[in-house]
Design a protein around this motif. Structure first.
Motif, PDB file in Angstrom:
ATOM      1  N   VAL A   1       0.826  -1.208   0.000  1.00  0.00           N
ATOM      2  CA  VAL A   1       0.000   0.000   0.000  1.00  0.00           C
ATOM      3  C   VAL A   1       0.862   1.260   0.000  1.00  0.00           C
ATOM      4  O   VAL A   1       0.618   2.206  -0.760  1.00  0.00           O
ATOM      5  N   SER A   2       1.914   1.286   0.848  1.00  0.00           N
ATOM      6  CA  SER A   2       2.738   2.497   0.976  1.00  0.00           C
ATOM      7  C   SER A   2       3.471   2.831  -0.319  1.00  0.00           C
ATOM      8  O   SER A   2       3.717   4.004  -0.620  1.00  0.00           O
ATOM      9  N   LEU A   3       3.806   1.812  -1.109  1.00  0.00           N
ATOM     10  CA  LEU A   3       4.522   2.037  -2.365  1.00  0.00           C
ATOM     11  C   LEU A   3       3.583   2.223  -3.543  1.00  0.00           C
ATOM     12  O   LEU A   3       4.011   2.640  -4.626  1.00  0.00           O
ATOM     13  N   GLY A   4       2.321   1.914  -3.346  1.00  0.00           N
ATOM     14  CA  GLY A   4       1.346   2.047  -4.420  1.00  0.00           C
ATOM     15  C   GLY A   4       1.532   1.021  -5.521  1.00  0.00           C
ATOM     16  O   GLY A   4       1.201   1.282  -6.679  1.00  0.00           O
ATOM     17  N   THR A   5       2.085  -0.155  -5.200  1.00  0.00           N
ATOM     18  CA  THR A   5       2.351  -1.189  -6.200  1.00  0.00           C
ATOM     19  C   THR A   5       1.773  -2.537  -5.758  1.00  0.00           C
ATOM     20  O   THR A   5       1.460  -2.741  -4.586  1.00  0.00           O
ATOM     21  N   PHE A   6       1.673  -3.415  -6.731  1.00  0.00           N
ATOM     22  CA  PHE A   6       1.303  -4.807  -6.396  1.00  0.00           C
ATOM     23  C   PHE A   6       2.144  -5.767  -7.216  1.00  0.00           C
ATOM     24  O   PHE A   6       2.565  -5.451  -8.334  1.00  0.00           O
ATOM     25  N   ASP A   7       2.408  -6.916  -6.634  1.00  0.00           N
ATOM     26  CA  ASP A   7       3.058  -8.023  -7.330  1.00  0.00           C
ATOM     27  C   ASP A   7       2.005  -9.064  -7.658  1.00  0.00           C
ATOM     28  O   ASP A   7       1.067  -9.290  -6.879  1.00  0.00           O
ATOM     29  N   LEU A   8       2.153  -9.691  -8.788  1.00  0.00           N
ATOM     30  CA  LEU A   8       1.176 -10.671  -9.245  1.00  0.00           C
ATOM     31  C   LEU A   8       1.827 -12.054  -9.250  1.00  0.00           C
ATOM     32  O   LEU A   8       2.929 -12.231  -9.799  1.00  0.00           O
ATOM     33  N   TYR A   9       1.154 -13.015  -8.625  1.00  0.00           N
ATOM     34  CA  TYR A   9       1.677 -14.376  -8.520  1.00  0.00           C
ATOM     35  C   TYR A   9       0.777 -15.355  -9.269  1.00  0.00           C
ATOM     36  O   TYR A   9      -0.432 -15.393  -9.049  1.00  0.00           O
ATOM     37  N   GLY A  10       1.378 -16.142 -10.133  1.00  0.00           N
ATOM     38  CA  GLY A  10       0.679 -17.274 -10.719  1.00  0.00           C
ATOM     39  C   GLY A  10       0.877 -18.483  -9.829  1.00  0.00           C
ATOM     40  O   GLY A  10       2.009 -18.817  -9.465  1.00  0.00           O
ATOM     41  N   ASN A  11      -0.220 -19.135  -9.440  1.00  0.00           N
ATOM     42  CA  ASN A  11      -0.162 -20.250  -8.498  1.00  0.00           C
ATOM     43  C   ASN A  11      -0.501 -21.566  -9.201  1.00  0.00           C
ATOM     44  O   ASN A  11      -1.501 -21.646  -9.904  1.00  0.00           O
ATOM     45  N   VAL A  12       0.315 -22.573  -8.990  1.00  0.00           N
ATOM     46  CA  VAL A  12       0.123 -23.859  -9.655  1.00  0.00           C
ATOM     47  C   VAL A  12       0.275 -24.990  -8.652  1.00  0.00           C
ATOM     48  O   VAL A  12       1.205 -24.987  -7.840  1.00  0.00           O
ATOM     49  N   VAL A  13      -0.626 -25.954  -8.726  1.00  0.00           N
ATOM     50  CA  VAL A  13      -0.509 -27.220  -7.994  1.00  0.00           C
ATOM     51  C   VAL A  13      -0.202 -28.301  -9.030  1.00  0.00           C
ATOM     52  O   VAL A  13      -0.904 -28.408 -10.034  1.00  0.00           O
ATOM     53  N   CYS A  14       0.849 -29.090  -8.807  1.00  0.00           N
ATOM     54  CA  CYS A  14       1.222 -30.041  -9.856  1.00  0.00           C
ATOM     55  C   CYS A  14       1.835 -31.314  -9.301  1.00  0.00           C
ATOM     56  O   CYS A  14       2.279 -31.376  -8.149  1.00  0.00           O
ATOM     57  N   HIS A  15       1.856 -32.321 -10.145  1.00  0.00           N
ATOM     58  CA  HIS A  15       2.555 -33.579  -9.890  1.00  0.00           C
ATOM     59  C   HIS A  15       4.057 -33.371 -10.066  1.00  0.00           C
ATOM     60  O   HIS A  15       4.511 -32.302 -10.449  1.00  0.00           O
ATOM     61  N   GLU A  16       4.794 -34.433  -9.865  1.00  0.00           N
ATOM     62  CA  GLU A  16       6.243 -34.380 -10.075  1.00  0.00           C
ATOM     63  C   GLU A  16       6.574 -34.076 -11.532  1.00  0.00           C
ATOM     64  O   GLU A  16       7.466 -33.279 -11.828  1.00  0.00           O
ATOM     65  N   MET A  17       5.871 -34.708 -12.454  1.00  0.00           N
ATOM     66  CA  MET A  17       6.063 -34.472 -13.892  1.00  0.00           C
ATOM     67  C   MET A  17       4.683 -34.237 -14.490  1.00  0.00           C
ATOM     68  O   MET A  17       3.917 -35.191 -14.684  1.00  0.00           O
ATOM     69  N   ASP A  18       4.379 -32.976 -14.781  1.00  0.00           N
ATOM     70  CA  ASP A  18       2.997 -32.594 -15.069  1.00  0.00           C
ATOM     71  C   ASP A  18       2.992 -31.360 -15.972  1.00  0.00           C
ATOM     72  O   ASP A  18       3.528 -30.312 -15.602  1.00  0.00           O
ATOM     73  N   THR A  19       2.384 -31.474 -17.148  1.00  0.00           N
ATOM     74  CA  THR A  19       2.328 -30.311 -18.036  1.00  0.00           C
ATOM     75  C   THR A  19       1.420 -29.216 -17.498  1.00  0.00           C
ATOM     76  O   THR A  19       1.482 -28.075 -17.979  1.00  0.00           O
ATOM     77  N   ALA A  20       0.588 -29.526 -16.496  1.00  0.00           N
ATOM     78  CA  ALA A  20      -0.251 -28.491 -15.892  1.00  0.00           C
ATOM     79  C   ALA A  20       0.593 -27.355 -15.317  1.00  0.00           C
ATOM     80  O   ALA A  20       0.168 -26.197 -15.310  1.00  0.00           O
TER      81      ALA A  20
END
Length: 390
Positions: free
Chosen positions: A296-315
């Motif tokens: 809030v004090s800096l007037g900025t936001f960071d955007l996070y992409g969140n993923v749940v995945c297997h050990e080997m997963d194209t998701a």
């Protein structure tokens, strides 16, 4: 099947010597009655013999199961259940195992063994290639869809199963995934529900010898051929011994998604003044989530992409593809974020078994955004391990 495979399915993983002997005794009696025959296996394939029904035995089995001539069935088998939803009548030559592909055949039986080892409370069923294979006409040409098997969860999701002995070249893998793309295109064009993905099962020895290389080869061929279908159709690779936990993870995916969302939110709240969680579902019921973490004090936001995945997963890659393609360009338009400017984008990866990352796809025919995602995973990711759901 081999006698030991039959004993495992009948009595469980820790069957006794007496139980194994009883299987051999029954098989000996069935052979004398000419209902079962056997084929001696070469030592480099497996010990013992392969047992399967004779043509006489096959006809007798259809009689016992009351399978009418020409009957079409769905063929779904529920582990540890004597009932099959619907048997079908097939010519004996289709039922009989292909003796020049025995290593592949026995590996498929091992997969079915692993399915039968899963907790009884998990409602999933499977069917063989006899029932899963499809022929269809698209653009005036005949096409074939031939997975090695299919798996179905209680919520209706269906996954193809491919047994992989690492004998296919990269170009052969591309042709395989091209047939999947064609089938998905056919279903989509005819307003039919798409399957959710592929369980790609490799030999256990691959764990110690070249699994990262094989995953890169398989995954890159998948992305080269699947076009936009990769966003709703996942490729999950696993070793044979890990089949039960891989399937259980996918079975409980929705619960893992909720656990990950809570863990990510708590972690971000320790570092930011305000955290907003957003999410939406695509055709595949895997949730796409992202977080807006505001200073809030800096007037900025960071955007996070969140993923749940297997050990080997194209998701892991497909969800981030959606994140960078759809979410990042329009995030500042959300009412909650209009007062702030975007500072950086990051990635949160939630897992039970840490994902195997591909270092680069620059030498493959994938688009620039996918190559960017590979680089971002190397440099801009945080990892959160989740507790296993029993």
């Amino acid at each position: 099947m081999t006698a030991t495979q039959i004993a495992h399915i009948l009595y469980g993983k820790h069957y006794t010597l007496a139980q194994e002997k009883s299987v051999y005794n029954y098989l000996r009696k069935l052979k004398k009655q000419k209902l079962v025959t056997s084929y001696r296996l070469q030592s480099n394939i497996s010990r013992g013999s392969l047992y399967y029904l004779t043509e006489q035995g096959y006809e007798f089995a259809k009689y016992l199961l009351n399978i009418e001539q020409g009957k079409k069935g769905e063929g779904w088998i529920v582990p540890y259940c004597s009932l099959v939803e619907s048997y079908g009548d097939f010519p004996y030559d289709l039922y009989k195992p292909t003796l020049n592909q025995l290593p592949h055949h026995l590996m498929l039986i091992e997969f079915f063994k692993q399915i039968n080892a899963i907790d009884l409370d998990t409602e999933c069923s499977y069917r063989t290639n006899l029932y899963a294979a499809k022929e269809y006409i698209m653009d005036g040409k005949e096409h074939h869809y031939r997975p090695d098997a299919e798996l179905k969860f209680r919520d209706g999701r269906i996954f193809a199963v491919e047994i992989d002995r690492a004998t296919e070249s990269h170009e052969q893998l591309r042709r395989k995934f091209r047939t999947y793309r064609n089938y998905l295109q056919y279903l989509h064009s005819n307003n039919q529900k798409l399957p959710s993905g592929i369980f790609f099962v490799v030999e256990e020895k691959r764990r110690e010898h070249g699994i990262k290389r094989r995953w890169e080869n398989v995954m890159s061929a998948f992305f080269e051929e699947m076009s936009d279908f990769h966003k709703n159709f996942n490729l999950i690779m696993t070793t044979m011994n890990d089949v039960p936990e891989t399937i259980l993870f996918e079975y409980h995916r929705d619960a893992y998604e909720r656990a990950a969302e809570k863990a990510i939110e708590n972690a971000l709240k320790e570092r930011y003044d305000k955290v907003l969680m957003f999410g939406y579902y695509k055709e595949n019921p895997i949730k796409i989530t992202f977080s807006s973490a505001i200073n809030v004090s800096l007037g900025t936001f960071d955007l996070y992409g969140n993923v749940v995945c297997h050990e080997m997963d194209t998701a892991l890659y497909s969800r981030l593809y959606d994140f960078y393609q759809r979410v990042v360009p329009t995030a500042h338009e959300r009412e909650e974020l209009k007062l702030y400017s975007l500072h950086e984008t990051y990635i949160n990866v939630a897992y039970v078994k840490k994902p195997t990352l591909v270092r680069s796809l620059d030498s493959y025919e994938v688009d620039d955004l996918m190559k960017k995602i590979i680089r971002s995973l190397q440099a801009r990711s945080s990892y959160i391990q989740l507790d296993r759901i029993e």
